[in-house]
Design an enzyme around this catalytic site. Structure first.
Site, short mmCIF file in Angstrom:
data_model
loop_
_atom_site.label_atom_id
_atom_site.label_comp_id
_atom_site.label_asym_id
_atom_site.label_seq_id
_atom_site.Cartn_x
_atom_site.Cartn_y
_atom_site.Cartn_z
N HIS C 12 0.11 -7.23 -12.81
CA HIS C 12 1.38 -7.28 -13.71
C HIS C 12 1.74 -8.50 -14.16
CE1 HIS C 12 3.70 -7.11 -9.51
NE2 HIS C 12 3.43 -8.31 -10.01
N HIS C 59 10.60 -10.13 -8.90
CA HIS C 59 10.56 -11.61 -8.74
C HIS C 59 11.78 -12.09 -9.08
CE1 HIS C 59 6.75 -9.27 -9.79
NE2 HIS C 59 6.09 -10.42 -9.50
N HIS C 193 -3.83 -14.38 -4.73
CA HIS C 193 -3.39 -15.31 -5.56
C HIS C 193 -2.47 -16.11 -4.73
CE1 HIS C 193 -0.56 -12.14 -6.55
NE2 HIS C 193 0.39 -13.01 -7.18
N GLU C 240 1.14 -8.80 -2.43
CA GLU C 240 1.49 -7.74 -3.51
C GLU C 240 0.47 -6.62 -3.30
OE1 GLU C 240 3.48 -10.28 -7.04
OE2 GLU C 240 1.65 -9.42 -7.50
FE LIG Z 1 3.76 -9.95 -9.04
#
Ligand SMILES: [Fe+3]
Ligand SMILES: [Fe+3]
Lengths: 282, 120, 282, 120
Positions: C12, C59, C193, C240
């Site tokens: 996303h 976020h 990540h 995530e």
């Molecule tokens: Fe994200």
């Protein structure tokens, strides 16, 4: 480990703040209520807990139904009261205890409690009235308070058994905190009352007294009620009993009742006061 | 007790659940704003304009005009926010208890005393 | 009962929105990523789910760390995107499904999930990028979306096993909804990540591919990781993965992988795409 | 990778936990405000005045001045809010990846390609 030294339950209605502001404590209406408090104040002054973990519900000061948490915990160093719209006096800032707060928050989330964690949170009469009651003249600045806020406004609300489990998990968290600080637990609100609808004025003295007995001796029995049961038995806002149940979940081992008062009505509510100690099993 | 809303599980009680929270969203948002003195002042100056700002329905505006507490609950008001509207009108919880039950304030208080003493 | 017809996982990241805005889908950098999507778009267009339950993380658009929920669920009829501060285009409003949302919220709180329930909530790229990806040209207005937001920002975060349990409870709730509507589940974000620190750029292809295998065949194995494990193995934002794990909790019985793509890197991330169906046990 | 903060369980990583959330509260609140164009404009007009408004510490103000991303993280910045400050500077995630790792943008991208292909 931090040491849980005991617990207090008390009403938190705004009318109490007004009675204190108007110096009405000795009037016939209020005397039977305020006469219950000196032994609890004395216990707090003798024991001098460093921290109060205080279960309350927000009544629409900090939280709105745009984003309504089931359980919220404060992790700030200070909390502020503010205008609630009906003219009770705003009280001075409340001191927080961020380190223990974060420790509890970490432990709760690890244990599967889905807390909303608050670094900034206005506290309403649900939290402030008990402080003003216990430390007249608002002399509570030396006590560190950890607010734990339970949704008692919008259904779905956490059920009594979930609130009891929350209390148990908080007890475990406090006991695992590496410090010699002493902690007292406050359960606020209740008991039977209903503010809204044609059923306004519902009040159930018999049920309230039973609750107080069970809270001491057999709290598991209270966890078999659903919130809907509480609404039917004691009126729509009797769900505030959940804060008492959460408080009781924190205590362990043999629980001793040091003091009790019950008076009804105060405004629309049954007002219960309990002072409890527990003997931690080894 | 007059109303027995068949959609409500407890007579005389308007459970504030998802249906109500949705129905009363704008009304409650307006009442939530009454935490601020400036909002109370703005409402007092021009109630209709203030209601319009929050998108209240006609039924909600009517209940606000008529200080109809039961009507506000039926239209999705949460008692915690409706209480702030009552506060703005200088009504306390016992005043609105009397209004909702159709009693005089003295009657309402007497009922509470009876129930509190376990007589009823 | 509403019918859960399948599930999709997807990245996303905001860079995807920029690539689409710049019509860069066919460039060498982006082609291996976008080439994965047509089969999933076709499945969605063929099956036409009425509702998408979409797991994402905010976020820092809607929620700030003043009051950070562990789990939030939207119960609105419409959600709005808004400026996130770095210049990705704001997308049109997203349609909600308040009735099923409230049904799920009721069921979750009853089952001991302490949701923050949102009647008003801005949705950020975590939710909007997957919609733009699945319905190019932002032709998603006909689909009703139920946002479920998981804290992936601030520790303590819910552990993978708690997120899996959340998914299971949501599955149970959907199945108990009296309607013939069809529901698809989206798990968004990930995979490995790290955006912050000297460790920025951490990426673990081997782990990502293992995760995708396990997600299909043995999701319970993923629930044995802690969030700290995920940070160590795949980088700080690998948490995530919890949204994928929650999605997988919703599925039951035999799960079939209809389509898969994996490409790394896209910006700083390993981008995984899965299309799953399940065969409900009777 | 240079910093190995002994309080951090993962080298090169600043876990955003309670300690950091407390330390960085004002800084993150400022960066959260950058969701609004008006806030970005106000910051750009007078960065120091804007930092003062949110009560940033000297170390935080210094890191803002120097666009020191690692410094911001060490001072309690959450990457999600720091990213909004980066956005205001027209830097994307790969730009700040390069800054944080002390690489050129091309080196940073090449590292990602290697890792993404499983070569490293
Ligand atoms: Fe994200
Ligand atoms: Fe209350």
């Amino acid at each position: 480990m931090a040491n849980i030294i005991g617990a207090v339950t008390t009403s938190h209605i705004p009318a109490i703040a007004n009675a204190m502001a108007n110096k009405a404590e000795e009037t016939p209406y209020w005397k039977p209520f305020f006469d219950g408090y000196p032994p609890v104040r004395k216990w707090l002054n003798d024991k001098k807990p460093d921290v109060i973990v205080l279960f309350y519900n927000d009544h629409g000061l900090e939280f709105f139904i745009d984003k309504k948490p089931t359980f919220a915990i404060g992790v700030a160093d200070e909390y502020h009261n503010s205008d609630e719209g009906w003219g009770i006096a705003t009280i001075p800032p409340v001191t927080g205890e961020s380190e223990l707060s974060w420790h509890i928050a970490n432990s709760l989330v690890e244990d599967g409690f889905d807390m909303t964690i608050c670094q900034e949170m206005k506290v309403d009469h649900g939290l402030t009235v008990p402080l003003s009651l216990m430390w007249p003249g608002n002399e509570y600045g030396h006590v560190k308070v950890i607010p734990v806020c339970i949704n008692c406004e919008q259904h779905p609300m956490p059920q009594p058994k979930r609130c009891y489990a929350l209390g148990q998990a908080i007890g475990k968290a406090i006991e695992s905190f590496d410090s010699d600080m002493t902690v007292a637990i406050f359960g606020t609100g209740g008991l039977s009352h209903q503010l809204d609808g044609e059923g306004a004025g519902t009040l159930n003295r018999k049920f309230d007294l039973e609750c107080m007995d069970k809270l001491v001796e057999s709290p598991e029995e209270l966890t078999t009620y659903s919130n809907l049961d509480l609404v039917k038995i004691g009126g729509a806002q009797t769900v505030e009993l959940n804060m008492w149940i959460a408080m009781r979940g924190v205590l362990r081992g043999k629980v001793t009742e040091l003091h009790r008062n019950y008076h009804a009505p105060i405004s629309n509510t049954g007002a219960g006061l309990l002072l409890l100690e527990h003997e931690m099993p080894n | 007790m007059t109303a027995n809303d068949p959609t409500q599980p407890v007579p005389g009680t308007y459970l504030f659940d998802g249906n109500m929270a949705k129905k009363g969203y704008g009304l409650n948002k307006m009442c939530f704003s009454f935490n601020e003195q400036s909002a109370r002042d703005e409402f007092n100056k021009d109630p209709d304009a203030y209601c319009a700002k929050f998108g209240l329905t006609e039924a909600q505006i009517k209940a606000i005009h008529e200080r109809d507490i039961i009507g506000l609950l039926q239209q999705g008001g949460s008692i915690y926010y409706v209480a702030k509207f009552a506060g703005l009108l200088k009504l306390n919880m016992q005043d609105i208890g009397a209004i909702q039950t159709g009693m005089s304030l003295e009657e309402f208080k007497a009922m509470l005393v009876k129930r509190g003493s376990g007589e009823e």
